[in-house]
Write a protein that holds these residues in place. Structure first.
Motif, mmCIF file in Angstrom:
data_model
loop_
_atom_site.group_PDB
_atom_site.id
_atom_site.type_symbol
_atom_site.label_atom_id
_atom_site.label_comp_id
_atom_site.label_asym_id
_atom_site.label_seq_id
_atom_site.Cartn_x
_atom_site.Cartn_y
_atom_site.Cartn_z
ATOM 1 N N ARG A 167 0.915 -1.250 -0.083
ATOM 2 C CA ARG A 167 -0.121 0.010 0.023
ATOM 3 C C ARG A 167 0.762 1.225 -0.174
ATOM 4 N N PHE A 168 2.012 1.263 0.666
ATOM 5 C CA PHE A 168 3.004 2.312 0.695
ATOM 6 C C PHE A 168 4.336 1.955 -0.059
ATOM 7 N N HIS A 169 4.667 3.403 -0.387
ATOM 8 C CA HIS A 169 6.373 3.430 -0.843
ATOM 9 C C HIS A 169 6.903 4.449 -0.275
ATOM 10 N N SER A 170 7.768 3.879 0.526
ATOM 11 C CA SER A 170 8.521 5.265 1.459
ATOM 12 C C SER A 170 10.065 5.291 0.961
ATOM 13 N N THR A 171 10.387 6.819 1.101
ATOM 14 C CA THR A 171 11.649 7.112 0.745
ATOM 15 C C THR A 171 12.149 7.783 2.148
ATOM 16 N N LEU A 172 13.641 7.579 2.407
ATOM 17 C CA LEU A 172 13.924 8.210 3.574
ATOM 18 C C LEU A 172 15.785 8.833 3.043
ATOM 19 N N PHE A 173 16.261 9.838 3.727
ATOM 20 C CA PHE A 173 17.416 10.063 3.326
ATOM 21 C C PHE A 173 18.614 9.471 4.385
ATOM 22 N N PHE A 174 19.690 9.457 3.958
ATOM 23 C CA PHE A 174 20.754 9.050 4.590
ATOM 24 C C PHE A 174 22.166 9.836 4.369
ATOM 25 N N PRO A 185 23.979 14.613 -0.179
ATOM 26 C CA PRO A 185 25.272 15.290 -0.456
ATOM 27 C C PRO A 185 26.143 16.177 0.538
ATOM 28 N N GLU A 186 27.413 16.076 0.928
ATOM 29 C CA GLU A 186 27.769 17.036 1.975
ATOM 30 C C GLU A 186 27.840 18.612 1.572
ATOM 31 N N ARG A 187 27.611 19.089 0.304
ATOM 32 C CA ARG A 187 27.419 20.484 -0.038
ATOM 33 C C ARG A 187 26.154 20.634 -0.875
ATOM 34 N N ARG A 188 25.625 21.593 -0.611
ATOM 35 C CA ARG A 188 24.370 22.022 -1.106
ATOM 36 C C ARG A 188 23.298 21.131 -0.858
ATOM 37 N N ARG A 189 23.316 20.879 0.368
ATOM 38 C CA ARG A 189 22.444 19.761 0.881
ATOM 39 C C ARG A 189 20.884 20.464 0.779
ATOM 40 N N THR A 190 20.800 21.680 1.307
ATOM 41 C CA THR A 190 19.287 22.231 1.138
ATOM 42 C C THR A 190 18.609 22.159 -0.267
ATOM 43 N N LEU A 191 19.249 22.162 -1.218
ATOM 44 C CA LEU A 191 18.892 22.257 -2.622
ATOM 45 C C LEU A 191 18.497 20.818 -3.061
ATOM 46 N N ARG A 192 19.415 19.858 -2.324
ATOM 47 C CA ARG A 192 18.924 18.402 -2.610
ATOM 48 C C ARG A 192 17.704 17.878 -1.965
ATOM 49 N N LEU A 193 17.616 18.543 -0.770
ATOM 50 C CA LEU A 193 16.414 18.264 -0.024
ATOM 51 C C LEU A 193 15.081 18.655 -0.607
ATOM 52 N N LEU A 194 15.241 20.063 -1.194
ATOM 53 C CA LEU A 194 14.133 20.699 -1.761
ATOM 54 C C LEU A 194 13.733 19.987 -3.060
ATOM 55 N N ARG A 195 14.866 19.771 -3.820
ATOM 56 C CA ARG A 195 14.380 18.894 -5.057
ATOM 57 C C ARG A 195 13.860 17.567 -4.786
ATOM 58 N N GLU A 196 14.221 16.945 -3.821
ATOM 59 C CA GLU A 196 13.634 15.479 -3.561
ATOM 60 C C GLU A 196 12.044 16.002 -2.979
#
Length: 375
Positions: free
Chosen positions: A59-66, A85-96
């Motif tokens: 019923r669910f598909h989950s995504t988590l960061f590490f 990533p170590e750099r530009r993390r905010t942009l990567r989070l927002l994109r996801e």
């Protein structure tokens, strides 16, 4: 006579069924906004992982960061892991977050989450956001004005606000003027955390688990150790800053105190079984996870009543106290009275069953599904 036309009123259940058929059998896509590294012992990270592991993969598909080393338990069907990533993390989070998700859980007070909610609904499409309110206003005492601004905005603009206790819900409403939409408590894995076959130590062990920072009260734990030199005291946590260094020195000066680093849940469960009672002298909390883990392990807990945690039933599974003197008096009682510890420990085990992650995760599944289905 004219005929009377019957008006049919759709109930919430009817609407739920309608949207379920409209979506068909498509899985609900959930993004958990946490880092799920194996060595991350943050309460929200641990809670999110426990929920994700129990969501039905049909019923669910989950995504988590590490960030570095992912929790190996998450390498299973229905769970996707995204390395940050170590750099530009905010942009990567927002994109996801702008990906194809039905719901984003564990919205926090970071710039990425704040920026996401600032975007027009058209850009965010039908994705629903869920804020888990797990602490009281005291957690904002030492944060910047920017973080306070993020907090206020996220509380007001999340699609669903979930508090972990009645007290936390009231505290949040009093602070922001916004009432939590529902209450879902923290859970505990009763398969991992369970009582030992017996506790036969003549000298009881008092346990503290948590961040070794001033607001958690480890200095009060050390003071208790000074007053009860015949009792063993065990701290599990990582000292931080000058306060932590001073605490470490005090621990070394007391022969009945043992200081240990944070550890995986399986090892922590062993430590709980090796101990006899939990002393948690923090005054700023929501529902301390360790109090439920202690309860499931058959241990009474002593906590302050400032946050009225439902995880400790005063006089039944432990004590909720108002002042340090009362804390020390209750501690003295439990140190000396093994029969009372045993009685409270048994009651605590029964109490913890109601917080098993199976039940709590099922409530999360139902809540998220209803939020998504109703559009």
């Amino acid at each position: 006579m004219g005929s009377t036309k019957k008006v049919t009123r759709l109930t919430e259940a009817d609407l739920f069924i309608f949207f379920s058929h409209a979506m068909g059998n498509r899985k609900i896509r959930v993004l958990f906004n946490v880092c799920a590294d194996a060595e991350n012992y943050n309460a929200q990270s641990l809670n999110a992982r426990e929920i994700a592991l129990r969501l039905d993969p049909e019923r669910f598909h989950s995504t988590l960061f590490f960030e570095r080393t992912l929790d190996p338990r998450l390498a299973r069907t229905g769970i996707r892991l995204v390395k940050l990533p170590e750099r530009r993390r905010t942009l990567r989070l927002l994109r996801e977050m702008l990906g194809d998700y039905d719901a984003i859980l564990y919205m926090d007070l970071s710039p990425a989450r704040y920026a996401y909610l600032l975007l027009p609904r058209l850009v965010r499409r039908s994705t629903r956001t869920v804020l888990s309110i797990e602490g009281t206003r005291g957690n904002l005492d030492d944060v910047s004005k920017a973080i306070r601004r993020y907090a206020d905005y996220v509380v007001r603009h999340a699609d669903l606000r979930v508090a972990i206790s009645e007290f936390v819900a009231h505290d949040s409403e009093d602070l922001t003027g916004v009432r939590a939409d529902c209450i879902i408590p923290v859970g505990v894995d009763t398969n991992t955390f369970h009582p030992p076959e017996g506790r036969d130590c003549k000298v009881p062990t008092v346990l503290f688990v948590g961040h070794l920072i001033e607001r958690k009260g480890p200095h009060l734990f050390i003071e208790a150790a000074r007053q009860f030199p015949e009792t063993q005291f065990r701290l599990v946590g990582s000292p931080r800053g000058q306060f932590g260094e001073d605490l470490r020195k005090k621990c070394k000066s007391l022969p009945n105190v043992r200081l240990e680093n944070p550890m995986p849940q399986a090892r922590l469960a062993d430590v709980l079984r090796e101990s006899d009672l939990l002393l948690h002298p923090s005054r700023i909390e929501g529902v301390p996870k360790v109090t439920l883990e202690a309860a499931a392990s058959g241990m009474p807990s002593i906590v302050f009543d400032d946050y009225q945690t439902p995880s400790v039933v005063d006089g039944v599974t432990g004590f909720q106290v108002e002042a340090v003197d009362e804390m020390l008096a209750r501690l003295k009682l439990l140190i000396r009275d093994g029969a009372l510890r045993k009685k409270m420990g048994a009651a605590a085990v029964a109490h913890a069953q109601g917080y098993d992650w199976r039940h709590v995760a099922a409530r999360w599944a139902q809540t998220v599904e209803h939020l998504v289905r109703q559009g």
